[in-house]
Design a protein around this motif. Structure first.
Motif, mmCIF file in Angstrom:
data_model
loop_
_atom_site.group_PDB
_atom_site.id
_atom_site.type_symbol
_atom_site.label_atom_id
_atom_site.label_comp_id
_atom_site.label_asym_id
_atom_site.label_seq_id
_atom_site.Cartn_x
_atom_site.Cartn_y
_atom_site.Cartn_z
ATOM 1 N N ILE A 139 -13.266 -6.344 -4.199
ATOM 2 C CA ILE A 139 -11.964 -6.149 -4.835
ATOM 3 C C ILE A 139 -11.289 -4.889 -4.307
ATOM 4 C CG2 ILE A 139 -10.814 -5.687 -7.034
ATOM 5 C CD1 ILE A 139 -12.862 -7.483 -8.381
ATOM 6 N N THR A 140 -12.069 -3.828 -4.112
ATOM 7 C CA THR A 140 -11.491 -2.584 -3.596
ATOM 8 C C THR A 140 -10.941 -2.771 -2.189
ATOM 9 O OG1 THR A 140 -13.028 -1.259 -4.934
ATOM 10 C CG2 THR A 140 -11.961 -0.174 -3.078
ATOM 11 N N CYS A 141 -11.723 -3.370 -1.303
ATOM 12 C CA CYS A 141 -11.278 -3.555 0.082
ATOM 13 C C CYS A 141 -9.995 -4.373 0.154
ATOM 14 C CB CYS A 141 -12.372 -4.242 0.897
ATOM 15 S SG CYS A 141 -13.750 -3.176 1.360
ATOM 16 N N PHE A 142 -9.961 -5.487 -0.544
ATOM 17 C CA PHE A 142 -8.808 -6.365 -0.427
ATOM 18 C C PHE A 142 -7.593 -5.819 -1.175
ATOM 19 C CE2 PHE A 142 -12.026 -9.440 0.909
ATOM 20 C CZ PHE A 142 -11.371 -10.030 1.983
ATOM 21 N N SER A 143 -7.812 -5.097 -2.257
ATOM 22 C CA SER A 143 -6.655 -4.512 -2.953
ATOM 23 C C SER A 143 -6.017 -3.406 -2.109
ATOM 24 C CB SER A 143 -7.068 -3.978 -4.326
ATOM 25 O OG SER A 143 -8.041 -2.956 -4.214
ATOM 26 N N ILE A 144 -6.840 -2.604 -1.421
ATOM 27 C CA ILE A 144 -6.299 -1.596 -0.507
ATOM 28 C C ILE A 144 -5.517 -2.271 0.621
ATOM 29 C CG2 ILE A 144 -6.911 0.134 1.225
ATOM 30 C CD1 ILE A 144 -7.112 1.223 -1.540
ATOM 31 N N ALA A 145 -6.060 -3.377 1.150
ATOM 32 C CA ALA A 145 -5.378 -4.096 2.214
ATOM 33 C C ALA A 145 -4.020 -4.617 1.750
ATOM 34 C CB ALA A 145 -6.247 -5.256 2.704
ATOM 35 N N VAL A 146 -3.977 -5.182 0.542
ATOM 36 C CA VAL A 146 -2.716 -5.702 0.012
ATOM 37 C C VAL A 146 -1.710 -4.576 -0.197
ATOM 38 C CG1 VAL A 146 -1.647 -6.798 -1.990
ATOM 39 C CG2 VAL A 146 -3.748 -7.754 -1.041
ATOM 40 N N LEU A 147 -2.172 -3.449 -0.722
ATOM 41 C CA LEU A 147 -1.284 -2.303 -0.927
ATOM 42 C C LEU A 147 -0.699 -1.809 0.392
ATOM 43 C CD1 LEU A 147 -3.255 -0.273 -3.629
ATOM 44 C CD2 LEU A 147 -1.038 -1.376 -3.920
ATOM 45 N N LEU A 148 -1.529 -1.746 1.431
ATOM 46 C CA LEU A 148 -1.046 -1.298 2.736
ATOM 47 C C LEU A 148 -0.059 -2.295 3.331
ATOM 48 C CD1 LEU A 148 -4.372 0.097 4.248
ATOM 49 C CD2 LEU A 148 -2.368 1.431 3.570
ATOM 50 N N LEU A 149 -0.344 -3.588 3.186
ATOM 51 C CA LEU A 149 0.545 -4.612 3.728
ATOM 52 C C LEU A 149 1.905 -4.599 3.050
ATOM 53 C CD1 LEU A 149 -1.861 -7.671 4.136
ATOM 54 C CD2 LEU A 149 -0.625 -6.509 5.966
ATOM 55 N N LEU A 198 -3.118 -13.652 -3.424
ATOM 56 C CA LEU A 198 -3.894 -13.277 -2.240
ATOM 57 C C LEU A 198 -5.254 -12.722 -2.626
ATOM 58 C CD1 LEU A 198 -1.132 -11.586 -0.036
ATOM 59 C CD2 LEU A 198 -2.182 -13.827 0.307
ATOM 60 N N MET A 199 -5.310 -11.937 -3.704
ATOM 61 C CA MET A 199 -6.577 -11.382 -4.163
ATOM 62 C C MET A 199 -7.530 -12.488 -4.610
ATOM 63 S SD MET A 199 -6.748 -8.103 -3.781
ATOM 64 C CE MET A 199 -8.164 -7.811 -4.837
ATOM 65 N N PHE A 200 -7.013 -13.476 -5.340
ATOM 66 C CA PHE A 200 -7.837 -14.610 -5.758
ATOM 67 C C PHE A 200 -8.415 -15.329 -4.542
ATOM 68 C CE2 PHE A 200 -5.875 -14.511 -10.046
ATOM 69 C CZ PHE A 200 -7.011 -14.757 -10.805
ATOM 70 N N ALA A 201 -7.566 -15.622 -3.565
ATOM 71 C CA ALA A 201 -8.015 -16.352 -2.378
ATOM 72 C C ALA A 201 -9.076 -15.576 -1.613
ATOM 73 C CB ALA A 201 -6.819 -16.647 -1.469
ATOM 74 N N ALA A 202 -8.841 -14.272 -1.401
ATOM 75 C CA ALA A 202 -9.788 -13.458 -0.645
ATOM 76 C C ALA A 202 -11.106 -13.300 -1.392
ATOM 77 C CB ALA A 202 -9.171 -12.082 -0.366
ATOM 78 N N TYR A 203 -11.036 -13.088 -2.705
ATOM 79 C CA TYR A 203 -12.257 -12.875 -3.485
ATOM 80 C C TYR A 203 -13.125 -14.133 -3.480
ATOM 81 C CZ TYR A 203 -15.367 -11.614 -7.296
ATOM 82 O OH TYR A 203 -16.483 -11.344 -8.049
ATOM 83 N N ILE A 204 -12.505 -15.276 -3.723
ATOM 84 C CA ILE A 204 -13.274 -16.519 -3.788
ATOM 85 C C ILE A 204 -13.901 -16.843 -2.436
ATOM 86 C CG2 ILE A 204 -13.083 -19.014 -4.145
ATOM 87 C CD1 ILE A 204 -10.918 -18.375 -6.245
ATOM 88 N N ALA A 205 -13.192 -16.514 -1.356
ATOM 89 C CA ALA A 205 -13.721 -16.788 -0.017
ATOM 90 C C ALA A 205 -15.035 -16.060 0.232
ATOM 91 C CB ALA A 205 -12.691 -16.399 1.038
ATOM 92 N N LEU A 206 -15.224 -14.890 -0.375
ATOM 93 C CA LEU A 206 -16.449 -14.102 -0.172
ATOM 94 C C LEU A 206 -17.286 -14.016 -1.440
ATOM 95 C CD1 LEU A 206 -15.068 -11.118 1.958
ATOM 96 C CD2 LEU A 206 -16.370 -13.086 2.764
ATOM 97 N N ASP A 207 -17.061 -14.935 -2.371
ATOM 98 C CA ASP A 207 -17.713 -14.848 -3.676
ATOM 99 C C ASP A 207 -19.232 -14.845 -3.578
ATOM 100 O OD1 ASP A 207 -17.757 -14.722 -6.498
ATOM 101 O OD2 ASP A 207 -18.101 -16.877 -6.608
ATOM 102 N N SER A 208 -19.798 -15.732 -2.761
ATOM 103 C CA SER A 208 -21.253 -15.852 -2.682
ATOM 104 C C SER A 208 -21.889 -14.598 -2.086
ATOM 105 C CB SER A 208 -21.651 -17.087 -1.862
ATOM 106 O OG SER A 208 -21.110 -17.013 -0.564
ATOM 107 N N PHE A 209 -21.209 -13.964 -1.118
ATOM 108 C CA PHE A 209 -21.760 -12.746 -0.521
ATOM 109 C C PHE A 209 -21.730 -11.592 -1.522
ATOM 110 C CE2 PHE A 209 -20.476 -15.161 3.251
ATOM 111 C CZ PHE A 209 -21.638 -15.084 3.998
ATOM 112 N N GLY A 210 -20.689 -11.533 -2.332
ATOM 113 C CA GLY A 210 -20.644 -10.509 -3.366
ATOM 114 C C GLY A 210 -21.744 -10.691 -4.393
ATOM 115 N N THR A 211 -21.963 -11.939 -4.810
ATOM 116 C CA THR A 211 -23.031 -12.226 -5.772
ATOM 117 C C THR A 211 -24.397 -11.887 -5.189
ATOM 118 O OG1 THR A 211 -21.714 -14.021 -6.733
ATOM 119 C CG2 THR A 211 -24.071 -14.021 -7.198
#
Length: 426
Positions: free
Chosen positions: A303-313, A365-378
């Motif tokens: 969540i941190t990585c992708f939220s920073i990316a969205v903020l920068l974009l 965008l956060m939902f899409a990115a998070y779900i794409a890597l959900d299993s690795f986070g778990t």
């Protein structure tokens, strides 16, 4: 039909992204506007339900943690929270270092603004009345921070006064909230994400966003491995064990979590792996199930990585003083995140909008990115539980005094006759 039901959420999300990108440039305006109308209604409903999600998940989570009188419960919870926060801080600084130049000024500062796509929703579900005749007012019952403070007050109050009636009520309300997430929000996500990428593609931004997010996904995955290395370096040093050997000893738990995307479903394997790393049966039996619900360092990293990316974009503020309060609150939300795919990001959506200023497209965008890597986070979450079990084994010298609570105390009979105990899967 049966074959469609077997497709996992990630599969539907990927299909939604691809179709949105392909169909955006050729979609008729009237049909594209219809999909944006769906997105507007879903976004409005999400804004309404998020404070209730926060209250319904956090209040009973705090009450359940507080029921344990033993000091080891508090120590374990503190270590888990600290680990989650450290993962978020690491992800923040690495993201600032790697993403600032590559993502800032990417030409998508107005991403999702609707300019250039030609699509506009027929109905807008908003929180307050506007000038348009198509707007429908759906005001949340309370603000996000109000819900969080109220949840803390009630949770701590239940700990102090041990009210069985109120505790039962919060657990049953949590069941309602989890049902809304499981039956309404999660199934509706693929079509919502399709609308997001349809709009982005029609405006010419989709390819740029996907290309940049692929880089973020790689960095996020590498960071989860770094988090595990740090956790096992500390645990190995405390127990005088080779950290790489200890981490390799948890491989069964890691790969099982990749397949299940569920911390709870992986608990038996995590227990077995932790015991092979020298953790006593008593400590493993206490720490692993508990940390499966409160230790989400992998989810925090993503969540941190992708939220920073969205903020920068989008040209948002990524300064440390602005982002630190978000990390602190996100650590609390991770403790209460529900156990369904996308549940953690659904619980965090309120903080993203309230504290970081995310809009409909950014949240999508956060939902899409998070779900794409959900299993690795778990997988990172459950493997990290093994490191915390090793740390607690050293602190307790392999023994726990009185158990923090009788497991039967966790069981609350619901109105439909079912029982609610461990409420979170990952």
């Amino acid at each position: 039909m049966k074959l469609l039901k077997k497709i996992p959420l990630l599969g539907w999300v990927l299909v939604a992204i691809v179709l949105g990108i392909l169909l955006g440039p050729v979609m008729p305006v009237w049909l594209g506007s219809l999909f944006l109308t769906y997105n507007s209604i879903f976004s409005g409903f999400l804004g309404f339900i998020v404070p209730l999600i926060i209250f319904g998940l956090v209040a009973p989570a705090i009450a359940e943690l507080g029921k344990g009188a033993g000091k080891w419960l508090g120590i374990t919870a503190l270590i888990a929270y600290t680990s989650t926060l450290c993962a978020g801080l690491l992800a923040y600084f690495v993201s600032r270092w790697l993403f600032t130049k590559s993502l800032s000024g990417g030409g998508v500062e107005e991403v999702g603004g609707g300019e250039g796509s030609g699509f506009a929703p027929y109905i807008s579900l908003v929180g307050e009345a506007g000038d348009g005749a198509t707007e429908i007012v759906l005001t949340p019952l309370m603000g996000v921070m109000t819900a969080l403070v109220l949840a803390f007050m009630l949770g701590l109050g239940l700990t102090a006064f041990r009210s069985t009636v109120l505790f039962r009520g919060t657990v049953e309300f949590r069941s309602i909230v989890e049902m809304v997430i499981r039956k309404i929000i999660v199934p509706a996500l693929p079509l919502f994400i399709f609308g997001i990428f349809l709009d982005l593609s029609a405006a010419g931004d989709a390819v740029v966003v996907v290309q940049k997010f692929l880089f973020v996904a790689v960095v996020s995955f590498v960071l989860t491995l770094v988090v595990l290395l740090v956790q096992y370096t500390i645990a190995g040093a405390m127990n005088k064990r080779n950290p790489l050997s200890a981490l390799w000893g948890m491989r069964n738990a890691y790969f099982t979590a990749l397949g299940t995307s569920s911390s709870a479903a992986t608990i038996p394997v995590t227990l077995e792996s932790a015991k092979k790393n020298g953790v006593s049966d008593t400590v493993a039996g206490f720490v692993v199930p508990l940390c499966a619900t409160i230790h989400l360092s992998g989810s925090m990293t993503k969540i941190t990585c992708f939220s920073i990316a969205v903020l920068l974009l989008t040209g948002g503020d990524v300064s440390f003083t602005t982002y630190l309060p978000f990390i602190l609150m996100l650590g609390v939300m991770m403790i209460a995140a529900p156990g369904v795919p996308g549940g953690a990001i659904a619980a965090a959506a309120g903080l993203l909008t309230q504290m970081l200023g995310f809009g409909e497209v950014e949240v999508g965008l956060m939902f899409a990115a998070y779900i794409a890597l959900d299993s690795f986070g778990t997988a990172t979450n459950v493997t990290g539980d093994g490191a915390l079990a090793m740390i607690m084994h050293k602190l307790t010298k392999g023994k726990l005094g009185a158990q923090p609570q009788d497991p039967e105390d966790e069981v609350v009979e619901l109105a439909d006759g079912t029982e609610a105990a461990d409420h979170k899967l990952a």
